[in-house]
Design a protein around this motif. Sequence first.
Motif, PDB file in Angstrom:
ATOM      1  N   UNK A 214      -3.702  13.533   4.256  1.00  0.00           N
ATOM      2  CA  UNK A 214      -3.743  13.657   2.694  1.00  0.00           C
ATOM      3  C   UNK A 214      -5.236  13.471   2.259  1.00  0.00           C
ATOM      4  N   UNK A 215      -6.089  12.716   2.575  1.00  0.00           N
ATOM      5  CA  UNK A 215      -7.630  12.629   2.210  1.00  0.00           C
ATOM      6  C   UNK A 215      -8.320  13.911   3.025  1.00  0.00           C
ATOM      7  N   UNK A 216      -7.915  14.550   3.836  1.00  0.00           N
ATOM      8  CA  UNK A 216      -8.576  15.571   4.297  1.00  0.00           C
ATOM      9  C   UNK A 216      -8.458  16.642   3.396  1.00  0.00           C
ATOM     10  N   UNK A 217      -7.208  16.786   2.821  1.00  0.00           N
ATOM     11  CA  UNK A 217      -7.109  17.851   1.912  1.00  0.00           C
ATOM     12  C   UNK A 217      -7.299  17.421   0.620  1.00  0.00           C
ATOM     13  N   UNK A 218      -7.452  16.480   0.084  1.00  0.00           N
ATOM     14  CA  UNK A 218      -7.768  15.915  -1.422  1.00  0.00           C
ATOM     15  C   UNK A 218      -8.946  15.084  -1.551  1.00  0.00           C
ATOM     16  N   UNK A 219     -10.090  15.525  -0.917  1.00  0.00           N
ATOM     17  CA  UNK A 219     -11.403  14.619  -0.876  1.00  0.00           C
ATOM     18  C   UNK A 219     -11.687  14.197  -2.334  1.00  0.00           C
ATOM     19  N   UNK A 220     -11.543  14.739  -3.335  1.00  0.00           N
ATOM     20  CA  UNK A 220     -12.128  14.545  -4.456  1.00  0.00           C
ATOM     21  C   UNK A 220     -11.100  13.909  -5.542  1.00  0.00           C
TER      22      UNK A 220
ATOM     23  N   UNK B  21       5.889  16.058  11.760  1.00  0.00           N
ATOM     24  CA  UNK B  21       5.297  17.153  11.827  1.00  0.00           C
ATOM     25  C   UNK B  21       3.762  17.049  10.718  1.00  0.00           C
ATOM     26  N   UNK B  22       3.894  16.134   9.821  1.00  0.00           N
ATOM     27  CA  UNK B  22       2.976  15.656   8.878  1.00  0.00           C
ATOM     28  C   UNK B  22       1.712  15.092   9.343  1.00  0.00           C
ATOM     29  N   UNK B  23       1.655  14.510  10.407  1.00  0.00           N
ATOM     30  CA  UNK B  23       0.678  13.742  11.008  1.00  0.00           C
ATOM     31  C   UNK B  23       0.453  12.546  10.459  1.00  0.00           C
ATOM     32  N   UNK B  24      -0.812  11.825  10.511  1.00  0.00           N
ATOM     33  CA  UNK B  24      -0.957  10.647  10.018  1.00  0.00           C
ATOM     34  C   UNK B  24      -1.083  10.744   8.281  1.00  0.00           C
ATOM     35  N   UNK B  25      -0.399   9.976   7.565  1.00  0.00           N
ATOM     36  CA  UNK B  25      -0.439  10.499   6.151  1.00  0.00           C
ATOM     37  C   UNK B  25      -1.547  10.238   5.576  1.00  0.00           C
ATOM     38  N   UNK B  26      -2.227   9.017   5.622  1.00  0.00           N
ATOM     39  CA  UNK B  26      -3.366   8.659   4.888  1.00  0.00           C
ATOM     40  C   UNK B  26      -4.674   9.812   5.147  1.00  0.00           C
ATOM     41  N   UNK B  27      -4.842   9.965   6.563  1.00  0.00           N
ATOM     42  CA  UNK B  27      -5.925  10.895   6.924  1.00  0.00           C
ATOM     43  C   UNK B  27      -5.337  12.345   6.481  1.00  0.00           C
TER      44      UNK B  27
ATOM     45  N   UNK C 182      15.344   7.433   9.116  1.00  0.00           N
ATOM     46  CA  UNK C 182      15.351   7.830  10.728  1.00  0.00           C
ATOM     47  C   UNK C 182      14.795   8.859  10.836  1.00  0.00           C
ATOM     48  N   UNK C 183      13.634   9.207  10.120  1.00  0.00           N
ATOM     49  CA  UNK C 183      12.518  10.262  10.133  1.00  0.00           C
ATOM     50  C   UNK C 183      13.206  11.493   9.848  1.00  0.00           C
ATOM     51  N   UNK C 184      14.318  11.632   9.160  1.00  0.00           N
ATOM     52  CA  UNK C 184      14.904  12.863   8.470  1.00  0.00           C
ATOM     53  C   UNK C 184      14.485  12.705   7.167  1.00  0.00           C
ATOM     54  N   UNK C 185      12.976  12.734   6.966  1.00  0.00           N
ATOM     55  CA  UNK C 185      12.382  12.214   5.999  1.00  0.00           C
ATOM     56  C   UNK C 185      11.272  13.175   5.297  1.00  0.00           C
ATOM     57  N   UNK C 186      10.734  13.075   4.151  1.00  0.00           N
ATOM     58  CA  UNK C 186       9.735  13.975   4.039  1.00  0.00           C
ATOM     59  C   UNK C 186       8.296  13.103   3.523  1.00  0.00           C
ATOM     60  N   UNK C 187       7.714  13.056   4.674  1.00  0.00           N
ATOM     61  CA  UNK C 187       6.467  12.133   4.789  1.00  0.00           C
ATOM     62  C   UNK C 187       5.346  12.625   3.918  1.00  0.00           C
ATOM     63  N   UNK C 188       5.373  13.661   3.834  1.00  0.00           N
ATOM     64  CA  UNK C 188       4.291  14.417   2.671  1.00  0.00           C
ATOM     65  C   UNK C 188       4.517  14.236   1.343  1.00  0.00           C
ATOM     66  N   UNK C 189       5.849  14.504   0.677  1.00  0.00           N
ATOM     67  CA  UNK C 189       6.097  14.187  -0.728  1.00  0.00           C
ATOM     68  C   UNK C 189       6.180  12.804  -0.878  1.00  0.00           C
ATOM     69  N   UNK C 190       6.768  12.104   0.127  1.00  0.00           N
ATOM     70  CA  UNK C 190       6.961  10.445  -0.241  1.00  0.00           C
ATOM     71  C   UNK C 190       5.313   9.863  -0.442  1.00  0.00           C
ATOM     72  N   UNK C 191       4.674  10.258   0.608  1.00  0.00           N
ATOM     73  CA  UNK C 191       3.074   9.745   0.355  1.00  0.00           C
ATOM     74  C   UNK C 191       2.484  10.124  -0.668  1.00  0.00           C
ATOM     75  N   UNK C 192       2.613  11.296  -1.233  1.00  0.00           N
ATOM     76  CA  UNK C 192       1.981  12.014  -2.452  1.00  0.00           C
ATOM     77  C   UNK C 192       2.613  10.952  -3.614  1.00  0.00           C
TER      78      UNK C 192
ATOM     79  N   UNK D 166       0.731  -1.235   0.082  1.00  0.00           N
ATOM     80  CA  UNK D 166      -0.148  -0.168   0.035  1.00  0.00           C
ATOM     81  C   UNK D 166       0.650   1.146   0.061  1.00  0.00           C
ATOM     82  N   UNK D 167       0.524   2.283  -0.422  1.00  0.00           N
ATOM     83  CA  UNK D 167       1.147   3.711  -0.266  1.00  0.00           C
ATOM     84  C   UNK D 167       1.563   4.154   1.119  1.00  0.00           C
ATOM     85  N   UNK D 168       0.612   3.685   2.049  1.00  0.00           N
ATOM     86  CA  UNK D 168       0.952   3.954   3.302  1.00  0.00           C
ATOM     87  C   UNK D 168       2.279   3.100   3.817  1.00  0.00           C
ATOM     88  N   UNK D 169       2.570   1.721   3.491  1.00  0.00           N
ATOM     89  CA  UNK D 169       3.425   0.969   3.778  1.00  0.00           C
ATOM     90  C   UNK D 169       4.735   1.378   3.390  1.00  0.00           C
TER      91      UNK D 169
END
Length: 646
Positions: A634-640, A626-632, A93-103, A80-83
């Motif tokens: 993301x979907x909060x800001x991209x509902x469509x 700082x990006x929080x739960x990635x799936x939640x 080691x969390x020096x990473x960009x969770x937002x852009x990697x999830x996108x 899955x994208x989340x995995x």
Amino acid sequence: MSTDTYQWPYPNEFGQTETVESDVLVLGGGLAGCFAAIAAAQRGQRVVLVEKGATQRSGAAGTGFDHWESACTNPCSQVTPEEIAYAYVDEQDHYSNGISHYIECREGYDRLLDLERFGGKIRDTEDEFLGAEFRDNETKLMFAYDYKNRFTLRVWGSTFKPALLREMNRLGVRVYDRTEATSLLIAAAGGKKRCAGATGMNVRTGRFLVFRAKSTVLAMSRPARVWLFNPDLAGLCEFRPFQSIGSGHAMGWRAGVEFTMMEKSVKAEFSAAGRSFPPYGTGNNHNTWYAATMVDARGVEIPYLDRDGNVLKTVSERYYPAKGQKFFLKGGVIDDPKYEYRGPETMPFEELMKRGYQLPFYADLSRMPELERKVIWGMMIGEEAKTKIPILEYYSERGFDPSRHALQSYGNGWQSASFLPQERQFFGAPGGILHDWDLKTNIDGLYAAGDQLFASDCAGHACATGHYAGRKAAAYAVTVPLAEVCADDLEKEQMRLYAPMYRREGMGWKELNMAISKAMQNYCGGVKCKDLLLEGLDLLRSYREEIVPQLSCHNPHDLMRTHEVLDILDVSELVLHACLMRESSSKPLCFERSDFPEMDPPQDRHFITIRQENGQPVRGVVEHDYFGDLKQEYEKRNPDYVGGEL
């Protein structure tokens, strides 16, 4: 001011100004920039794209690339994208960009399907690899690295940039080729900064351009030529295109954009600067060459081991997770592998010597199954950046036959050379612009994508984040008018840009680039300390005061190169300031300070941010996740968002 007209074939347009207005302005015509322009144009916005080279083949992927990481939603994927997104975050080691990697993981395959619709090739449509273990017969998709989970695809990346240009032309995007972006235009709106567009210069005629826009997307390259430069072999100084040097970082730094992880630099790997052989042109088993069979000087095969140290007896086994391992990661984003096999690629060189293997080592593709050999040499070597002509074509013309010959490996193991500790580069997941979930910077109306983002990745990351930033910038542009541009700012920028053309005698850009690189090696190398870093800043300051006023050039092309080196000077100062701000050492950041040797203390495990305000660096702190739960989030800001369309 004049050019040497008897040598220069283009009109002299110095002193002429052109103003261009748009809803969305995209700076950079690589993968990220093209997708940003397409996404904004699809939403009915007037779009202008500015590219220093020729968009059809510009950028890090201009000549191609061979694989597409994190296509987690393709029909054959077992992850899955989340995995995968969380695996990237954990890997770094969390020096990473969770937002852009999830996108990237969530939308990357959609962008690949876009490319196919535009005319790019993503499948084995001619059945050239029919029957291969890495091919899915129903979809004709081909996979790399992890044959079980099938989330990385082998693709024909050389077909993509022309396809993107055709689509932009179809959508009516105005493309300004051979035009360098030189500065961001910043206006004040309600007590806050707002981006009003950018300035540029035609690199053939010298015409000055003012690009006014309601929103702007920075989609330019990561920095290069900071530590490595050889004036006699300029074109070999970086793995990426020579003109990709981080001008967007420099423009952002001057404008007050906030960055993070700029203290991170890794020991040089894919650069040449006269020291190494062409990347992917020597025997190895890394990335494009994975999992080539490696042998020593006697022809003795060097075994692959799985994650748990077990010897893998067949070529096929190299492409599957170990028992109890869900998946493993491969590709350029990984700096310190934890999720992948420990084969000869990652086994310490010293351990190989202890086991009695004899130098030199070779990649022997003749010992691999025919289709595995063919997909490495002929498909991936040929599609990866800069390999089609200088490697595949030239080697073949000179008699190299992978079914009969082995190719020597150079350096301590698998790369094209060994580099000194002070020879660094922005590779792996480097520093860049800090942003929110809209990929918006700390300046209103200014968005970032691709290699402008901190902890950036490869082609799929560039395309996915470019499209995402483009549609967010388009949505913002609907809500605001054009901002006013300060006439004084435009006049100052013209004076800065044209100054070297007023000097008929002086110093060339190559000398300054080499001086900066030597300064960074000496004062910001493998091991750093406060005194060295301050000395480096002082030396760069002297270059700015004493050498920059001596820079001279005779035509717009040399003037462009001069502007690049001025940007390299800005980026170097940004890096030195960032290194001073982290008062501890860090393994994931490849960062070592002799005066603060403690490695990754708990109190320093966060992002240190840096921006410039009134000419002074300003330090900030942002927590890792700082990006929080990635799936939640993301979907909060991209509902469509469904299947690649909004």
